[in-house]
Design an enzyme around this catalytic site. Structure first.
Site, PDB file in Angstrom:
ATOM      1  N   ASP A 122       6.193   4.876  -1.102  1.00  0.00           N
ATOM      2  CA  ASP A 122       7.524   5.466  -0.825  1.00  0.00           C
ATOM      3  C   ASP A 122       8.666   4.854  -1.642  1.00  0.00           C
ATOM      4  O   ASP A 122       9.773   5.392  -1.654  1.00  0.00           O
ATOM      5  CB  ASP A 122       7.836   5.384   0.685  1.00  0.00           C
ATOM      6  N   HIS A 132      -1.369   1.443  -4.451  1.00  0.00           N
ATOM      7  CA  HIS A 132      -1.786   2.858  -4.362  1.00  0.00           C
ATOM      8  C   HIS A 132      -0.842   3.806  -5.100  1.00  0.00           C
ATOM      9  O   HIS A 132      -0.853   5.022  -4.866  1.00  0.00           O
ATOM     10  CB  HIS A 132      -1.925   3.263  -2.887  1.00  0.00           C
ATOM     11  N   GLN A 155       0.844  -1.198   0.000  1.00  0.00           N
ATOM     12  CA  GLN A 155       0.000   0.000   0.000  1.00  0.00           C
ATOM     13  C   GLN A 155       0.880   1.248   0.000  1.00  0.00           C
ATOM     14  O   GLN A 155       0.394   2.358  -0.163  1.00  0.00           O
ATOM     15  CB  GLN A 155      -0.899   0.005   1.240  1.00  0.00           C
ATOM     16  N   ALA A 198       8.313  -4.684  12.338  1.00  0.00           N
ATOM     17  CA  ALA A 198       8.698  -5.507  11.180  1.00  0.00           C
ATOM     18  C   ALA A 198      10.210  -5.712  11.147  1.00  0.00           C
ATOM     19  O   ALA A 198      10.691  -6.808  10.849  1.00  0.00           O
ATOM     20  CB  ALA A 198       8.240  -4.814   9.900  1.00  0.00           C
ATOM     21  N   CYS A 241       0.213  13.476 -16.145  1.00  0.00           N
ATOM     22  CA  CYS A 241      -0.432  14.649 -16.752  1.00  0.00           C
ATOM     23  C   CYS A 241      -1.945  14.498 -16.648  1.00  0.00           C
ATOM     24  O   CYS A 241      -2.502  13.461 -17.040  1.00  0.00           O
ATOM     25  CB  CYS A 241      -0.026  14.767 -18.226  1.00  0.00           C
ATOM     26  N   GLY A 262       2.592  -4.394   9.061  1.00  0.00           N
ATOM     27  CA  GLY A 262       2.579  -2.941   9.206  1.00  0.00           C
ATOM     28  C   GLY A 262       1.385  -2.244   8.589  1.00  0.00           C
ATOM     29  O   GLY A 262       1.503  -1.159   8.035  1.00  0.00           O
ATOM     30  N   CYS A 274       2.794  20.033 -17.048  1.00  0.00           N
ATOM     31  CA  CYS A 274       3.233  19.020 -18.017  1.00  0.00           C
ATOM     32  C   CYS A 274       4.196  19.652 -19.025  1.00  0.00           C
ATOM     33  O   CYS A 274       3.853  20.669 -19.645  1.00  0.00           O
ATOM     34  CB  CYS A 274       2.046  18.422 -18.764  1.00  0.00           C
ATOM     35  N   SER A 301      -2.857  -1.154   9.342  1.00  0.00           N
ATOM     36  CA  SER A 301      -3.979  -1.099  10.299  1.00  0.00           C
ATOM     37  C   SER A 301      -5.187  -1.826   9.721  1.00  0.00           C
ATOM     38  O   SER A 301      -6.218  -1.933  10.365  1.00  0.00           O
ATOM     39  CB  SER A 301      -4.321   0.370  10.570  1.00  0.00           C
TER      40      SER A 301
END
Ligand code: BV8
Length: 251
Positions: free
Chosen positions: A106, A121, A103, A234, A129, A190, A150, A192
């Site tokens: 990063d 996600h 999810q 974790a 664009c 990790g 753009c 919820s």
């Protein structure tokens, strides 16, 4: 609650496991210093993620939403994967069929060496664009211009992430449910387990007979369905499991 943290019986199951899936959330990046969403450190100014990570927020105030993503990019760019990310990257080669569904936006799993990553996600290092839908990689921190435009058509760019109220990319979603419904063990690390449809993946796996292994310092709505639930970070628990696995594989 019968003890769900019996490492030895988990290792017994993993010995015979061919198809393993792992679902991760913000918690796996917590030990790398990336704020979680629901943790105290998850807030930006006074905004909740659900307030800013929506198409409505962006159409009303793209400047504000981009300032938030620029802040998060600035925060994430200096962070390194932790031992939890690294174990997951290693397991890609350990188990005959191993898939990572995250999810997180990063990119720390890829930085740790994971190749087969399904980003449910999206990814904060990709921008899109709003006119042509073209996706481009961008690692400028800070962004040169907020909101960015753009380079082709001058239209507004948006983060290539899935906002609340938006559907996930169908191929990613399809693969995530297919892999979950066909695995023997699903690790849930990790998260919820609140945000849908991601939170339904472990239940889909369990319905198909898979074992759920949860790793989280606190219990979640999923704990009641989990066959194993390890209380801890974790970065602590995954190396413990990995160490035991290496021992059996060297036997
Ligand atoms: C959709 C990208 C079709 C952007 C994100 C059914 C019922 C109710 C609501 C809905 C529903 N279906 C759809 C919805 C609406 C919504 C939803 O689920 N809302 C929730 C709030 C109830 N879902 C959607 O809108 C999805 N789209 O369904 O489209 C549709 C549309 C409309 C209506 C119906 C259907 C899109 C969801 C994706 C949104 N985008 N991110 C961005 O990041 O900017 S979600 C974002 O929040 C993250 O990606 C992640 O998914 C989520 C945060 O959750 P976690 O990762 O779990 O993080 P959290 O902070 O909550 O928890 C961290 C955990 O880690 C904690 O448990 C903590 O204890 C633990 N932890 C802490 N330290 C450690 C640790 N664990 C291990 N080690 C540690 N060291």
């Amino acid at each position: 609650m019968e003890n769900k943290d019996n490492l030895n019986s988990l290792i017994e199951i993993l010995k015979g496991a061919e198809r393993v899936v792992i679902l991760t959330g913000a918690g796996i990046s917590a030990e790398s210093g990336v704020p979680t969403f629901r943790g105290q450190d998850g807030l930006w100014k006074t905004y909740r993620a659900e307030d800013l990570a929506t198409p409505t927020a962006f159409s009303h105030n793209p400047q504000l939403v981009w300032e938030w993503y620029d802040w998060r990019r600035g925060l994430i760019c200096s962070k390194e994967p932790n031992s939890g990310h690294k174990v997951i990257a290693r397991w890609e080669k350990f188990f005959p069929s191993f898939h990572l569904i995250t999810q997180n936006i990063d990119g720390l799993h890829q930085k740790a060496g994971s190749k087969k990553v399904f980003e449910l996600h999206g990814n904060i290092w990709k921008i899109r664009c709003t006119e042509e839908d073209t996706v481009m990689e961008n690692h400028d921190t800070p962004l040169r211009e907020i909101p960015p435009k753009c380079p082709e058509c001058g239209a507004l760019l948006r983060p290539h992430v899935v906002w609340f109220g938006e559907s996930l990319e169908s191929s990613v979603l399809h693969n995530a449910f297919y892999l979950s419904a066909n695995c023997q063990v699903i690790f849930v690390v990790g998260t919820s387990a609140v945000v849908q449809p991601a939170a339904s993946l472990p239940l889909t796996a369990a319905e198909a007979g898979a074992k759920i292994v949860e790793v989280n310092p606190t219990s979640t709505p999923l704990t009641a369905y989990a066959n194993f639930s390890f209380r801890g970070g974790a970065g602590e628990i995954l190396p413990l499991i990995d160490e035991k696995l290496r021992l059996i594989s060297s036997d």
